[in-house]
Each structure stands twice: as structure tokens, then as C-alpha cells.
Design an enzyme around this catalytic site. Structure first.
Site, PDB file in Angstrom:
ATOM      1  N   TRP A  98       4.821  -4.296  -5.209  1.00 46.33           N
ATOM      2  CA  TRP A  98       4.444  -2.796  -5.507  1.00 46.33           C
ATOM      3  C   TRP A  98       4.878  -1.963  -4.594  1.00 46.33           C
ATOM      4  CZ3 TRP A  98       3.724  -3.346 -10.184  1.00 46.33           C
ATOM      5  CH2 TRP A  98       3.397  -4.715 -10.708  1.00 46.33           C
ATOM      6  N   ASP A 166      -2.041   2.885  -1.710  1.00 47.94           N
ATOM      7  CA  ASP A 166      -2.099   2.243  -3.053  1.00 47.94           C
ATOM      8  C   ASP A 166      -3.378   1.015  -2.700  1.00 47.94           C
ATOM      9  OD1 ASP A 166      -2.246   0.706  -5.392  1.00 47.94           O
ATOM     10  OD2 ASP A 166       0.005   0.035  -5.097  1.00 47.94           O
ATOM     11  N   LYS A 190      -8.981  -4.174 -11.384  1.00 50.29           N
ATOM     12  CA  LYS A 190      -9.375  -5.395 -10.504  1.00 50.29           C
ATOM     13  C   LYS A 190     -11.003  -5.146 -10.028  1.00 50.29           C
ATOM     14  CE  LYS A 190      -4.853  -6.186  -9.367  1.00 50.29           C
ATOM     15  NZ  LYS A 190      -3.744  -6.014 -10.300  1.00 50.29           N
TER      16      LYS A 190
END
Ligand code: PMP
Length: 354
Positions: A98, A166, A190
Site C-alpha cells: 500500500w 495512511d 477495518k
């Protein structure tokens, strides 16, 4: 009963699932799925979700909240465009898939982005600590928790450069100091709620400060903040469930209490991995994530039996990501300690009957 160790979308509290399902049938006489986002009942939901984010994370004044669609993947682009300043230069810490996608997007929107440090040499099994941060960067970007590789920053990088993070896979799992950051973004799916919304926590100074020649209205954080996340139709259901989940979090002691529980769960599983001769964690001890625990089975001949034991016990989502192999136990806020005990007991049993 299922024990959901999935990496995301993932487990949320049962109470939240129940309340969300009730609202699908009846939200003040309509379904939450058919209510207008401009109706005062939903405007109240958006306001409450926004203020609960602030409360849960002790967001200081001078910061704004926005819920936007597009996932954290659009966050890679939005963060780069909104943080671009006169030097058009950014630094990225590459700690996995990511983080490196975020880096590529920054370059794709016209920044001169560079990787200041990377743990790619060891398949991202550690968090780099030694790197120089050039003083002419517009911002420094990092990924606080690496969902795929199972590493997590235990400390915020120390710098005077504006910090962008992030936090998709560990936001609301532990206490943070929001004032360390100029911009935080996180996909909801999440510890916040169902997929659909992406949370942005942005320092007000950032709004309107971009030097990018290309900044469409939708990608400009200022447009979303000015319209209280109602620039266009927001992801109504995702925001509604996130609001329920934040209420639940705060009713149960907030982030401080959940952090304690998360450490307890992670310690239990890491202890078993480290003491059970059949298993090994590939991640550097100091950098291990409390959210996503990656581990390998040393003896391949035991794989079939291990897989059948955890499947029979109702465990789901334990298969490792293809870039690491082995197993990954994602242990987000709503996963109970008892579910971790079920997994640990199976690991013990596998060793006993080896
Ligand atoms: N960043 C991190 C840390 C992630 O874990 C993920 C997805 N699991 C993403 C970004 C991408 O998120 P999305 O699918 O919302 O674009």
C-alpha cells in the site's frame, strides 16, 4: 459460531450489525437505504459521526473531518494533490504494497516523490528507522500499519516536515496524537465500519493550500469540508454504521480501552507463535503489528491438519496474503479475546499431536 480473522472488510461488533440491520428495515419510518442524504435525520447522523470521530481520537481544534468515497486508494491521490506545495517534492517510506502504491500515485499526479527508506530487501518484514528527511519536502508520507506484511510503526516519525499518514488498518485501534499530522486518511472497512466511506482528518491550514494545477472539485478536500461531507451523495449506509460503531467504541471505554484489549490479544498469539516450535513469525519483533499477525508453519506436512482444525473450529479469513504466504490473523477491534484463544488452542493441539 464463526471467528472472523479476515483482513478487511472485517468483523464489527455484533450489536452494531444488529442495529444496522434494524435500520435497513426501519430508520424513523423509512429504510436507511432509501432515506435522502439531505433529510435532517441523515444530516444528524453525519454530524454525529463527525463529532464522534473527534471525540474518539481527541482531535484538537484546527482540524476538520470528511467522509469521502473512493477508498484509501483514492486517498493516495487526494493526499498527494492536497499536500502539494511550492517544491512539488514528497518523501515516502516504503513499508509494503500500500505504501508503494501511494508513492506511485504521488508521482502520477505531478509530484517529484522519492522513497526515503524501504524494507523491500527483506520482503517488508521490518520498519526502516534510519533515513534522512530532506528539508525541502512538501510532506512525508507513511503507512502506519501494513495490513499485508504485518508490520506497524510503534513510533511516529520525528520530523518538522508536514506528516501524512495512511491509517487504514489501525485507526481507532490505539491512541494517536492527531496534532502530529497534517493529514490522516483511512478506508472505513477495518475498525470504522463497512466499505464505502473513507475518513479524512485534515489540518485546516491544508485546505486551499495546494499548488497543483490539476485539482478537480471532488479531489479537493476543501470542497468536502466546506459542505460537511455532503458535496455529493455520501456513502449513507457506511457513514451510518460507522456512527453506530463509534458510539459502541465510546460506550466501551473508547480507544484507550480497546488499545489495551488489542495488546492483550496480540500478546497471546505472538507468545504462542514464538514458543510453539511448529510456527514462526517472519516479522522483526519490535515492528510486529497488533492488528495483522503474519505467521508461517515450519513443517509443511502439518498444513492439511492445521487447516482442517481451524476450519472445523469456525475460524475464517486466516489464509495469508500471497505476497507472504502462510497465515495472517487479523485481529481488529471487534474480534474477541476468546476467538484468539480458540486459534491458540488449535496451535497447541497441533504441536501436542505432532
Ligand atoms: N492502505 C492500507 C493500509 C490498506 O490496508 C488498504 C486495503 N486493505 C488500502 C490502503 C486500500 O484501501 P481501499 O481498498 O479502501 O482502496
Amino acid at each position: 459460531m464463526k471467528h472472523n480473522f479476515g483482513a478487511g472488510p472485517c468483523i464489527l461488533p455484533q450489536k452494531v450489525f444488529k442495529q444496522a440491520s434494524e435500520a435497513v428495515l426501519d430508520f424513523n419510518g423509512l429504510s436507511i437505504l432509501e432515506v435522502s442524504h439531505r433529510h435532517k435525520d441523515f444530516v444528524e447522523v453525519m454530524d454525529e459521526a463527525t463529532s464522534l470521530v473527534k471525540k474518539a481520537l481527541n482531535v484538537p481544534s484546527g482540524y476538520s473531518i470528511a467522509f469521502i468515497q473512493g477508498g484509501a486508494s483514492l486517498g493516495f491521490v487526494v493526499s498527494a494533490l492536497n499536500m502539494m506545495r511550492k517544491n512539488k517534492k514528497a518523501g515516502y517510506i516504503d513499508t509494503g504494497t500500500w505504501a508503494s502504491k501511494a508513492f506511485k500515485e504521488a508521482n502520477s499526479v505531478g509530484l517529484d516523490a522519492s522513497i526515503l527508506a524501504s524494507s523491500k530487501d527483506k520482503n517488508y518484514a521490518y520498519i526502516p528507522t534510519k533515513y534522512n528527511i530532506p528539508s525541502d519536502l512538501d510532506y512525508l508520507h507513511y503507512t502506519s500499519n501494513n495490513t499485508i506484511f504485518g508490520t506497524q510503526f510503534k513510533n511516529t516519525p520525528q520530523t518538522d516536515i508536514p506528516l501524512v499518514c495512511d491509517m487504514s488498518s489501525d485507526i481507532f485501534s490505539k491512541e494517536i496524537n492527531v496534532s502530529d499530522f497534517d493529514l490522516i486518511y483511512a478506508g472505513a472497512q477495518k475498525n470504522l465500519g463497512p466499505a464505502g466511506a473513507t475518513l479524512y482528518i485534515v489540518k485546516d491550514e491544508v485546505l486551499g493550500a495546494s499548488t497543483s494545477d490539476f485539482l478537480p472539485t471532488y479531489l479537493n478536500l476543501k470542497s468536502h469540508v466546506e459542505k460537511d461531507s455532503m458535496l455529493n451523495t455520501p456513502p449513507v449506509f457506511s457513514v451510518y454504521v460507522a456512527m453506530l460503531n463509534l458510539r459502541y467504541l465510546l460506550e466501551n471505554g473508547g480507544v484507550k480501552a480497546i488499545e489495551k484489549k488489542n495488546i492483550e490479544k496480540a500478546t497471546l498469539l505472538y507468545n504462542e507463535i514464538d514458543t510453539n516450535p511448529l510456527f514462526r513469525c517472519p516479522v522483526n519483533t519490535d515492528d510486529r503489528s497488533n492488528m495483522n499477525i503474519t505467521f508461517l508453519l515450519e513443517d509443511d506436512t502439518k498444513k492439511e491438519r492445521f487447516d482442517s482444525l481451524w476450519n472445523q473450529a469456525g475460524i475464517v479469513g486466516l489464509k495469508g496474503h500471497r505476497s507472504v504466504g502462510g497465515y495472517r490473523a487479523s485481529m481488529y477491534n471487534a474480534l474477541e479475546l476468546d476467538s484468539v484463544k480458540v486459534l491458540v488452542d488449535i496451535m497447541k493441539e497441533l504441536n501436542r499431536t505432532a
